[in-house]
Structures are given as structure tokens and as C-alpha cells.
Design a protein around this motif. Structure first.
Motif, PDB file in Angstrom:
ATOM      1  N   ARG A 257       1.053  -0.802  -0.038  1.00  0.00           N
ATOM      2  CA  ARG A 257      -0.149   0.105  -0.520  1.00  0.00           C
ATOM      3  C   ARG A 257       1.213   1.383   0.140  1.00  0.00           C
TER       4      ARG A 257
ATOM      5  N   LYS B  52      -7.597   0.302  -7.059  1.00  0.00           N
ATOM      6  CA  LYS B  52      -7.195   2.038  -6.906  1.00  0.00           C
ATOM      7  C   LYS B  52      -6.318   3.369  -7.276  1.00  0.00           C
ATOM      8  N   ARG B  53      -4.762   2.428  -6.998  1.00  0.00           N
ATOM      9  CA  ARG B  53      -3.769   3.336  -7.143  1.00  0.00           C
ATOM     10  C   ARG B  53      -4.272   3.577  -8.921  1.00  0.00           C
TER      11      ARG B  53
ATOM     12  N   LYS C 153      -7.595  -5.157  -5.203  1.00  0.00           N
ATOM     13  CA  LYS C 153      -8.212  -3.294  -4.663  1.00  0.00           C
ATOM     14  C   LYS C 153      -7.252  -2.024  -4.831  1.00  0.00           C
ATOM     15  N   ILE C 154      -6.366  -3.065  -3.746  1.00  0.00           N
ATOM     16  CA  ILE C 154      -5.343  -1.422  -3.843  1.00  0.00           C
ATOM     17  C   ILE C 154      -4.721  -1.124  -4.654  1.00  0.00           C
TER      18      ILE C 154
END
Length: 242
Positions: free
Chosen positions: A27, A233-234, A229-230
Motif C-alpha cells: 500500500r 484504486k491506484r 483492490k489496492i
């Protein structure tokens, strides 16, 4: 009984902290964070594996969870960045082990001062390091390369079968890791400890290690989903900023 419960609790907490840390590194630092974790895990696990404990009714070495986290790293990279980036992590892990073997053995070549108190402890730990790390190096290279290969084979199969590259993440994650962990367990246990322990102890270590790897493999699946998911989103935030 109290000691065993303490060991079991520590192992559960360690698993959550280690897997959570992998996710945090990803993250905060992206792929670079996972490469950094690979270096950390390779060095630390090869020292930690010298400690033999009793937990969950089995004799086992420490280091299993850290070793398992390296499979989590390659699965996250395979899922979010592709095969080449996952193989890059494996190469980094191999280079880390080679450098650590050479460096740790050079420490034992120095003549200690008369007031030195740490040398006996270093010798006790690192006199076995070459064999353990050489075994770890070979097994790591074989099992991790197999894991990356198997992950993408499962992905290719599910993509062709269901025409969707997003579905069945759990299948490619566990299908690749469970087989590669079995390969890792048997090769490493006998390569590293043959002659140090009896066959019964080696068999016990194999069984207990693989049972742990089954649990750790199943439990790492939610972390791979979270990592995806991370990554999504990035990518989405980068698209909006362009």
C-alpha cells in the motif's frame, strides 16, 4: 500447557502481523515495497528457522510464516503486475540469500578481541548457516519459480474456461501455492536437516510444516484480494489525475 498456548498465540499473531505488513508495504510503496519485503523475509526466515518449537500438537521450526509470506508476495505481483515482476521478486530473493551467505560467513573469519562476548553465539548460529541457506536458496528458486509458473497456468486455464481474467483468484492463488509449498516443504526439510535430526523428527517437521503452509496458504487469499483492490484504486486514481 501454558507454554504451548503461548506458542500458538504467538504464531497466530505473527501470521496476522506478517501478512498485514506485506499488504502495508504494498500500500505504501507499491511493487518496491514487496521487493523490500522479499529481502527482509529471506534473511530473517533463514535465521528464525533454526528455532524448533512445539505448537498445535506438532514440532515445527519457526520461519514457516515468513517463508509463506514470500509466496504471498509473488502471488500479489503475479495478480497485479504480471509474471515478469513476480519472477523479479524471486531473483531478488535468490541474490539476497547469496549475499547473506557470503557476508555471514565472512564474520567468522575475523579474530575476535579478548573482550568479545558475542563470537560463541554467532558461531553457534551461523556455523550451520551455509548448509541451511544453500538448501533454502535451491529450494526457494525451484518452488518459487514453480509457484509463478503454476499461478499463470491456472490463470490461463480459468480465463479460457470462463472468459474472465478477474474471476477465480482464489483458485489460482491456492492451486499454485499449495502444490509449490509441498515441494518447498519436502525439499527444504530433508536438504537442510538430514543428518541433524532423526527420520521421525524430519517426517514430523515435514508434516507440521505443510499443515502450517496449508493454513497460511488459505489465509493469504483475502490478502491477495485486498492487494488487488489496492492496485485497482491506484490505477483508478492515476487515471483521474491524467
Amino acid at each position: 500447557m501454558e507454554i504451548m498456548m503461548q506458542n500458538e498465540l504467538l504464531l497466530v499473531v505473527s501470521l496476522l502481523l506478517i501478512y498485514g505488513s506485506v499488504l502495508l508495504f504494498f500500500r505504501l510503496f507499491g511493487n518496491a515495497g514487496l521487493y523490500c519485503w522479499t529481502v527482509f523475509a529471506n534473511i530473517t526466515a533463514n535465521i528464525e528457522v533454526l528455532i524448533l518449537i512445539h505448537a498445535f500438537g506438532m514440532e515445527q521450526t519457526l520461519g514457516n510464516i515468513l517463508f509463506a509470506s514470500s509466496f504471498l508476495v509473488t502471488d500479489i505481483l503475479s495478480e497485479t503486475a504480471g509474471k515478469k515482476q513476480a519472477q523479479k521478486a524471486v531473483t531478488i530473493g535468490i541474490c539476497t540469500s547469496v549475499c547473506f551467505i557470503l557476508l555471514s560467513q565472512s564474520w567468522l573469519l575475523y579474530i575476535p578481541a579478548a573482550s568479545d562476548w558475542a563470537r560463541p553465539s554467532f558461531e553457534a548460529i551461523f556455523s550451520n548457516t551455509p548448509r541451511l541457506l544453500l538448501a533454502s536458496l535451491l529450494v526457494y528458486a525451484v518452488s518459487q519459480q514453480f509457484d509463478v509458473w503454476a499461478y499463470h497456468k491456472w490463470w490461463e486455464f480459468t480465463r479460457k474456461k470462463f472468459s474472465d481474467g478477474r474471476k477465480f483468484l482464489w483458485l489460482r492463488n491456492n492451486g499454485s501455492t499449495l502444490i509449490s509449498q509441498l515441494l518447498n516443504t519436502v525439499l527444504y526439510t530433508f536438504g537442510a536437516f538430514l543428518g541433524m535430526y532423526s527420520f521421525d523428527v524430519l517426517a514430523s517437521i515435514c508434516i507440521s510444516s505443510y499443515v502450517i503452509y496449508i493454513v497460511t496458504s488459505l489465509l493469504d487469499t483475502p490478502f491477495v484480494y485486498l492487494a488487488r483492490k489496492i492496485a485497482d484504486k491506484r490505477v483508478s486514481s492515476q487515471g483521474r489525475s491524467m
